[in-house]
Design a protein around this motif. Structure first.
Motif, PDB file in Angstrom:
ATOM      1  N   LEU A 297     -24.695  96.016  11.534  1.00  0.00           N
ATOM      2  CA  LEU A 297     -25.626  96.905  10.836  1.00  0.00           C
ATOM      3  C   LEU A 297     -24.945  97.589   9.653  1.00  0.00           C
ATOM      4  CD1 LEU A 297     -27.561  98.552  13.823  1.00  0.00           C
ATOM      5  CD2 LEU A 297     -28.419  96.866  12.196  1.00  0.00           C
ATOM      6  N   ARG A 298     -23.670  97.977   9.824  1.00  0.00           N
ATOM      7  CA  ARG A 298     -22.932  98.563   8.692  1.00  0.00           C
ATOM      8  C   ARG A 298     -22.726  97.518   7.603  1.00  0.00           C
ATOM      9  NH1 ARG A 298     -20.193 100.639  13.241  1.00  0.00           N
ATOM     10  NH2 ARG A 298     -20.520 102.874  13.528  1.00  0.00           N
TER      11      ARG A 298
ATOM     12  N   ALA B 198     -30.898 104.174  14.768  1.00  0.00           N
ATOM     13  CA  ALA B 198     -29.551 104.720  14.556  1.00  0.00           C
ATOM     14  C   ALA B 198     -28.697 104.562  15.809  1.00  0.00           C
ATOM     15  CB  ALA B 198     -29.650 106.191  14.155  1.00  0.00           C
TER      16      ALA B 198
ATOM     17  N   GLU C 144     -18.756 106.783   2.207  1.00  0.00           N
ATOM     18  CA  GLU C 144     -20.202 106.842   2.426  1.00  0.00           C
ATOM     19  C   GLU C 144     -20.956 106.841   1.097  1.00  0.00           C
ATOM     20  OE1 GLU C 144     -22.051 106.650   5.128  1.00  0.00           O
ATOM     21  OE2 GLU C 144     -20.246 106.309   6.305  1.00  0.00           O
TER      22      GLU C 144
ATOM     23  N   GLY D 226     -23.317  97.207  15.974  1.00  0.00           N
ATOM     24  CA  GLY D 226     -23.111  98.323  15.058  1.00  0.00           C
ATOM     25  C   GLY D 226     -22.364  97.899  13.811  1.00  0.00           C
TER      26      GLY D 226
ATOM     27  N   LEU E 260     -31.230 103.214   8.663  1.00  0.00           N
ATOM     28  CA  LEU E 260     -31.210 103.647  10.054  1.00  0.00           C
ATOM     29  C   LEU E 260     -32.198 104.787  10.276  1.00  0.00           C
ATOM     30  CD1 LEU E 260     -27.351 103.606  10.555  1.00  0.00           C
ATOM     31  CD2 LEU E 260     -28.990 101.842  11.212  1.00  0.00           C
TER      32      LEU E 260
ATOM     33  N   ASN F 234     -28.332 102.071  17.610  1.00  0.00           N
ATOM     34  CA  ASN F 234     -27.708 100.750  17.684  1.00  0.00           C
ATOM     35  C   ASN F 234     -26.324 100.709  17.037  1.00  0.00           C
ATOM     36  OD1 ASN F 234     -29.888  99.650  19.040  1.00  0.00           O
ATOM     37  ND2 ASN F 234     -30.903  98.956  17.168  1.00  0.00           N
ATOM     38  N   LEU F 235     -25.982 101.744  16.261  1.00  0.00           N
ATOM     39  CA  LEU F 235     -24.655 101.781  15.645  1.00  0.00           C
ATOM     40  C   LEU F 235     -23.547 101.839  16.690  1.00  0.00           C
ATOM     41  CD1 LEU F 235     -25.034 104.165  12.572  1.00  0.00           C
ATOM     42  CD2 LEU F 235     -24.539 101.722  12.535  1.00  0.00           C
ATOM     43  N   SER F 236     -23.860 102.375  17.857  1.00  0.00           N
ATOM     44  CA  SER F 236     -22.843 102.522  18.903  1.00  0.00           C
ATOM     45  C   SER F 236     -22.692 101.260  19.745  1.00  0.00           C
ATOM     46  CB  SER F 236     -23.191 103.698  19.819  1.00  0.00           C
ATOM     47  OG  SER F 236     -24.452 103.503  20.442  1.00  0.00           O
TER      48      SER F 236
ATOM     49  N   GLN G   3     -25.743  97.159   5.583  1.00  0.00           N
ATOM     50  CA  GLN G   3     -26.204  98.397   4.929  1.00  0.00           C
ATOM     51  C   GLN G   3     -27.651  98.689   5.332  1.00  0.00           C
ATOM     52  OE1 GLN G   3     -24.703  97.064   0.826  1.00  0.00           O
ATOM     53  NE2 GLN G   3     -24.302  99.280   0.761  1.00  0.00           N
TER      54      GLN G   3
ATOM     55  N   SER H  56     -33.287  99.687  11.316  1.00  0.00           N
ATOM     56  CA  SER H  56     -32.917  99.643  12.723  1.00  0.00           C
ATOM     57  C   SER H  56     -32.752 101.057  13.265  1.00  0.00           C
ATOM     58  CB  SER H  56     -31.613  98.854  12.908  1.00  0.00           C
ATOM     59  OG  SER H  56     -31.225  98.818  14.262  1.00  0.00           O
TER      60      SER H  56
END
Length: 520
Positions: A162-163, A150, A74, A159, A169, A152-154, A166, A148
């Motif tokens: 989005l990672r 948060a 992270e 997801g 969120l 939406n990460l799931s 970067q 975006s």
């Protein structure tokens, strides 16, 4: 144009008067018989193949997105990714993304203007935001970073993308998250070109492209130069718009994939460099950029926006909900077979009496738990989950329809006016900002901050901090525009047709059809 026919809020505007602004939250797609036949044929042949291939490409994006961030901590993700990960994965995602949109029918992306470098404009602002296809603008912008939700990460694949991006969120339910987002945007925007550009859709939700919604200040908080980016879909038939009321996700996707060819125009406007005043005031900065973009698009810049889950429009000096909660209460009561006029609504003038959901159910003679919860949720609750019975009394009086507009506004004044300090001259009871904002929120769905600001403006003419009954009725009943607005919202016989794309929704005996709600 007759009342109840399609038009741009014409029933709310006296004649003569200013041109009525378009309603940006409603989109209707009208197809001729020939177009229906064409879409039936292409929808059966072309759309399934396109959608299937597009989903295959979407899942092919996942390995590239995963590879870019695999094995990174992270802490490492707090800095921009460089090296082979950046080269291989970035180009892979960029190429597959273009293929995905190509398969969905977007055969041409026409670019006008010159994209500024990250040093010239660390932030890009794109508008109008009208559809879930708008991320296509990321391609000519070389995949900038985005903001975006948060949650939406799931979502599978999304997801991972989005990672990979970067993305910044934000959680809409966590105020601390919003503060962190502001700090992160400022950190990236002022990194001196270290970070790629950040792209915002400052409207925050989708509209029908007829007007620009109010820009949110998030993209302008850093006070750095921004480059406006215009998105147009110059196709003969608008199948892409995904507004608050209109075709749903599947219909928009299917109709667009059924088009032989869809075109997107992306235009980069000159970089907007803020003045010292704009750098200090993000709201002023946002409003000025909105006007520049609206002028370039040839559409009006409006104050319309989403407040919570409801769209809010501007009529005169008022901000009102497109469909206030009062109408939902009327729908619940009518479904329960209850007449608002049969309910005992004796409430003490000027004094609040807080009631629980159980007492509310007894008072309204409701027994179904689901209906009770739905009706109770239409009112503002305090920290203990109680509502002010004066709100209930005024709402039921408005839904009953047995009072004239003058009588209803007099009742509202009597319920919420207060007598504070005795004055040598003038009326003893006045309507202060809290009571005024409660009335407007209840009857018109006006946001409380906007209603309090309007109250302060109305009180500037006098030395008092409150409004007398005469002043309140001059504003709500006798004003040529506001009076018509109150009448349209509260008198069923004066309400325009809800089915028309650009008119106020219909209120029939206090009820409307429950719409679908959309947002990003």
């Amino acid at each position: 144009m007759s009342q109840g026919s399609p038009g741009d809020w014409a029933p709310l505007y006296p004649t003569p008067g200013p041109p009525a602004p378009p309603n940006p939250f409603v989109h209707e797609l009208h197809l001729s018989r020939l177009q229906r036949v064409k879409f039936c044929l292409l929808g059966a042949l072309l759309a399934p193949i396109r959608v299937l291939l597009a989903f295959i490409v979407l899942f092919l994006l996942w390995p590239f997105a995963w590879l870019q961030v695999a094995g990174l901590t992270e802490e490492q993700l707090q800095e921009p990714i460089t090296g082979w990960r950046k080269t291989v994965c970035h180009n892979g995602v960029l190429g597959l993304s273009r293929l995905l949109f190509f398969l969905l029918g977007f055969l041409r992306i026409r670019v006008r203007g010159q994209r500024a470098s990250r040093l010239q404009a660390p932030v890009l602002v794109a508008a109008p935001h009208s559809t879930f296809f708008d991320p296509i603008v990321l391609l000519p912008c070389d995949l900038p970073k985005v903001v975006s939700r948060a949650e939406n990460l799931s979502v599978p694949v999304i997801g991972a993308l989005l990672r990979f991006n970067q993305a910044i969120l934000v959680s809409r339910h966590d105020p601390a998250s919003r503060r962190r987002v502001v700090e992160e945007v400022r950190r990236r925007a002022t990194s001196g070109g270290k970070w790629p550009q950040v792209l915002f859709f400052p409207e925050g939700t989708c509209s029908n492209k007829k007007a620009l919604l109010k820009f949110k200040p998030g993209a302008f908080i850093a006070g750095v130069p921004v480059q406006p980016v215009l998105i147009r879909y110059p196709n003969s038939l608008d199948t892409t718009s995904w507004a608050w009321r209109g075709p749903g996700v599947l219909k928009v996707l299917w109709l667009t994939a059924s088009q032989p060819c869809s075109i997107v125009d992306v235009e980069f406007l000159p970089v907007y460099r803020p003045s010292p005043e704009e750098s200090r005031d993000p709201t002023l900065y946002a409003n000025n950029v909105q006007r520049v973009m609206a002028q370039a698009l040839g559409i009006p810049a409006t104050e319309c926006e989403f407040v919570g889950s409801l769209p809010v429009i501007v009529v005169g000096r008022l901000k009102v909900a497109l469909e206030p909660q009062l109408w939902e209460l009327g729908r619940v009561l009518r479904k329960a077979g209850l007449s608002p006029g049969c309910v005992d609504t004796e409430a003490a003038p000027g004094r609040s009496r807080m009631i629980s959901q159980e007492e509310f159910a007894r008072q309204l003679q409701l027994s179904d738990p689901q209906m009770v919860a739905g009706a109770f949720s239409c009112f503002q609750q305090d920290a203990r989950g109680l509502v002010d019975f004066r709100d209930v009394a005024l709402a039921l009086a408005a839904l009953d329809g047995g009072r004239s507009l003058e009588e209803l506004t007099r009742l509202a004044f009597e319920l919420f006016a207060e007598e504070k300090e005795k004055q040598a001259e003038g009326p003893g009871r006045l309507l202060y900002k809290d009571g005024f904002s409660t009335i407007l929120h209840l009857l018109l769905g006006s946001p409380h901050p906007a209603a309090r600001t309007l109250h302060a403006e109305l009180c500037q003419a006098g030395a008092r901090q409150g409004l007398s009954l005469c002043e309140f009725q001059d504003f709500s009943v006798h004003h040529p525009l506001h009076g018509k607005l109150f009448g349209t919202y509260l008198r069923p016989s004066q309400t325009p047709n809800a089915s028309s794309p650009d008119s106020a929704p219909a209120l029939a005996n206090g009820a409307v059809q429950a719409p679908k709600q959309k947002g990003d």
